[in-house]
Design a protein around this motif. Structure first.
Motif, mmCIF file in Angstrom:
data_model
loop_
_atom_site.group_PDB
_atom_site.id
_atom_site.type_symbol
_atom_site.label_atom_id
_atom_site.label_comp_id
_atom_site.label_asym_id
_atom_site.label_seq_id
_atom_site.Cartn_x
_atom_site.Cartn_y
_atom_site.Cartn_z
ATOM 1 N N GLY A 48 -8.769 7.742 1.667
ATOM 2 C CA GLY A 48 -8.355 7.994 2.529
ATOM 3 C C GLY A 48 -7.025 7.305 2.713
ATOM 4 N N ALA A 49 -6.510 6.594 0.737
ATOM 5 C CA ALA A 49 -5.627 6.399 1.007
ATOM 6 C C ALA A 49 -5.432 7.031 0.028
ATOM 7 N N ASN A 50 -3.424 7.121 -0.053
ATOM 8 C CA ASN A 50 -2.840 7.971 -1.536
ATOM 9 C C ASN A 50 -3.170 6.656 -2.802
ATOM 10 N N ALA A 51 -3.081 6.758 -3.480
ATOM 11 C CA ALA A 51 -3.540 6.506 -5.114
ATOM 12 C C ALA A 51 -3.382 6.927 -6.294
ATOM 13 N N LEU A 52 -3.069 6.919 -7.410
ATOM 14 C CA LEU A 52 -3.268 6.892 -8.521
ATOM 15 C C LEU A 52 -5.009 6.606 -9.239
ATOM 16 N N ALA A 53 -5.235 7.837 -9.616
ATOM 17 C CA ALA A 53 -7.269 7.682 -10.169
ATOM 18 C C ALA A 53 -6.924 7.228 -11.365
ATOM 19 N N CYS A 54 -5.708 6.960 -12.156
ATOM 20 C CA CYS A 54 -5.304 5.878 -13.535
ATOM 21 C C CYS A 54 -5.749 4.946 -13.084
ATOM 22 N N LYS A 55 -5.275 3.810 -11.497
ATOM 23 C CA LYS A 55 -4.773 2.778 -12.172
ATOM 24 C C LYS A 55 -5.381 2.480 -10.615
ATOM 25 N N THR A 56 -6.690 3.054 -10.443
ATOM 26 C CA THR A 56 -7.540 2.397 -9.098
ATOM 27 C C THR A 56 -9.057 2.382 -10.229
ATOM 28 N N LEU A 57 -9.194 1.220 -9.356
ATOM 29 C CA LEU A 57 -10.815 0.746 -10.688
ATOM 30 C C LEU A 57 -11.099 0.345 -9.397
ATOM 31 N N VAL A 58 -12.780 0.844 -9.804
ATOM 32 C CA VAL A 58 -13.962 0.877 -8.529
ATOM 33 C C VAL A 58 -14.633 -0.310 -8.166
ATOM 34 N N SER A 59 -13.840 -1.917 -8.626
ATOM 35 C CA SER A 59 -13.527 -3.370 -8.583
ATOM 36 C C SER A 59 -13.188 -3.155 -7.394
ATOM 37 N N ARG A 60 -12.176 -2.513 -7.166
ATOM 38 C CA ARG A 60 -10.544 -2.323 -5.796
ATOM 39 C C ARG A 60 -11.837 -1.448 -4.656
ATOM 40 N N LEU A 61 -12.450 -0.969 -4.613
ATOM 41 C CA LEU A 61 -13.131 0.031 -3.697
ATOM 42 C C LEU A 61 -14.359 -0.395 -3.309
ATOM 43 N N ARG A 79 14.399 11.235 10.720
ATOM 44 C CA ARG A 79 12.282 11.745 11.116
ATOM 45 C C ARG A 79 11.980 10.428 10.223
ATOM 46 N N CYS A 80 12.454 9.266 9.847
ATOM 47 C CA CYS A 80 11.324 8.669 9.480
ATOM 48 C C CYS A 80 11.472 7.555 10.480
ATOM 49 N N ARG A 81 9.907 7.667 11.029
ATOM 50 C CA ARG A 81 9.430 6.510 11.839
ATOM 51 C C ARG A 81 9.466 4.836 11.112
ATOM 52 N N THR A 82 9.342 4.523 10.430
ATOM 53 C CA THR A 82 8.738 3.214 10.082
ATOM 54 C C THR A 82 8.424 3.591 9.725
ATOM 55 N N ASN A 83 6.869 3.873 9.236
ATOM 56 C CA ASN A 83 5.556 4.031 9.889
ATOM 57 C C ASN A 83 4.913 3.073 8.247
ATOM 58 N N PHE A 84 5.888 3.178 7.172
ATOM 59 C CA PHE A 84 5.887 1.863 6.040
ATOM 60 C C PHE A 84 4.269 2.744 5.254
ATOM 61 N N ASN A 85 3.190 3.620 5.431
ATOM 62 C CA ASN A 85 2.451 4.691 4.895
ATOM 63 C C ASN A 85 2.868 4.517 3.390
ATOM 64 N N CYS A 86 3.959 5.396 3.344
ATOM 65 C CA CYS A 86 4.751 4.833 1.558
ATOM 66 C C CYS A 86 4.657 3.981 0.804
ATOM 67 N N THR A 87 5.438 2.975 1.619
ATOM 68 C CA THR A 87 5.618 1.868 1.146
ATOM 69 C C THR A 87 4.301 1.019 0.669
ATOM 70 N N ASN A 88 3.202 1.389 1.447
ATOM 71 C CA ASN A 88 1.354 1.083 1.154
ATOM 72 C C ASN A 88 1.625 1.826 -0.228
ATOM 73 N N ALA A 89 1.850 3.037 -0.712
ATOM 74 C CA ALA A 89 0.747 4.185 -1.297
ATOM 75 C C ALA A 89 1.250 4.357 -2.645
ATOM 76 N N CYS A 90 3.220 3.346 -2.917
ATOM 77 C CA CYS A 90 3.667 3.647 -4.184
ATOM 78 C C CYS A 90 3.113 2.523 -5.100
ATOM 79 N N PRO A 91 2.879 3.260 -6.222
ATOM 80 C CA PRO A 91 2.235 2.582 -7.461
ATOM 81 C C PRO A 91 3.148 2.076 -7.863
ATOM 82 N N ARG A 92 3.990 2.564 -7.910
ATOM 83 C CA ARG A 92 4.914 1.086 -7.973
ATOM 84 C C ARG A 92 6.030 0.544 -7.799
ATOM 85 N N GLU A 93 5.588 -0.184 -6.343
ATOM 86 C CA GLU A 93 5.837 -0.731 -5.595
ATOM 87 C C GLU A 93 6.849 -1.418 -5.172
ATOM 88 N N ILE A 94 7.811 0.152 -5.435
ATOM 89 C CA ILE A 94 8.852 0.468 -4.776
ATOM 90 C C ILE A 94 9.081 0.485 -2.653
#
Ligand code: SF4
Ligand code: F3S
Ligand code: FES
Length: 239
Positions: A69-82, A206-221
């Motif tokens: 249910g959350a965007n992420a890079l498959a190569c950076k997401t370990l089973v232990s996090r899920l 158009r940005c409503r300051t939802n923060f989903n983008c920040t939470n999803a960024c694999p580079r933690e931008i």
């Protein structure tokens, strides 16, 4: 441990609509990445499974997907996090808001068109210094856009944004991040051209300051912060 993997499948040559493929993988390890598991499905169970990946180390940005249910890079997401224990359930879908070409592969062209619209390259028509040196910049000026240089164009941000889901014409957080990178570069001479794009109808407002983008960024931008900085320039006229 065992992993029960649900993968959203779609083959436009055979399927009227998407369906869920269910795969049980024994002898999985908590340090396996989701990409490792997808490789096992593709190489051991069903070779028709289609996905994009290249580096497997969080660098190329090609394997963004929706994992539990959350965007992420498959190569950076370990089973232990899920999950933990003897059995872990993992669900994998293509990122949302872009047309699915096959299985986990989406059409990235609209995303790249938004990226290109902000002129994401250095513009300065003055001759470079004749002494062979680079165009100099203070450490303070360089620091203003350091965070937004890190983007790998994975699209995890834009495709997690409800404003983008609601209207695909919204230029999206990734394009704004890349506009920010040059708007705040003191050596660049075309900030007003980029501000015209991101300040338009389908730009930053158009940005409503939802923060989903920040939470999803694999580079933690700090994407939402960068968007706010661009909004501030548009509102005040001061870079
Ligand atoms: Fe990916 Fe982050 Fe760049 Fe968005 S800002 S495309 S999430 S790296
Ligand atoms: Fe969308 Fe990010 Fe703004 S999720 S609404 S671009 S803060
Ligand atoms: Fe390159 Fe994951 S395969 S970022």
């Amino acid at each position: 441990m065992q992993v029960q993997l649900r993968i959203r499948r779609f083959n436009p040559e055979k399927d009227q609509s998407g369906w869920w493929g269910e795969y049980t993988l024994d002898n999985a390890n908590k340090n396996d990445s989701v990409l490792d598991l997808l490789h096992r499905v593709k190489w051991e169970i069903d070779g028709t499974l289609s996905l994009r990946r290249s580096c497997a180390h969080g660098v190329c940005g090609s394997d963004a997907m929706r994992i539990n249910g959350a965007n992420a890079l498959a190569c950076k997401t370990l089973v232990s996090r899920l999950g933990e224990g003897d059995m872990v359930k993992i669900q994998v879908e293509p990122i949302l808001g872009l047309k699915v070409i096959k299985d986990l592969i989406v059409d990235m062209e609209p995303f790249m068109d938004h990226y290109k619209s902000v002129l994401p390259y250095f513009i300065n028509d003055e001759p470079a210094p004749s002494n062979g040196r680079e165009r100099l910049q203070s450490q303070e000026d360089r620091a203003r856009f350091d965070d937004t240089t890190k983007c790998i164009l994975c699209a995890a941000c834009t495709t997690s944004c409800p404003s983008f889901w609601a209207n695909e014409k919204y230029v999206g957080p990734a394009a704004i991040v890349n506009a920010h990178r040059f708007i705040f570069d003191s050596r660049d001479q075309a900030p007003e051209k980029r501000l015209a794009v991101v300040g338009d109808t389908f730009g930053v407002w158009r940005c409503r300051t939802n923060f989903n983008c920040t939470n999803a960024c694999p580079r933690e931008i700090e994407i939402t912060k960068a968007i706010a900085e661009v909004k501030h320039v548009l509102a005040t006229g001061e870079i």
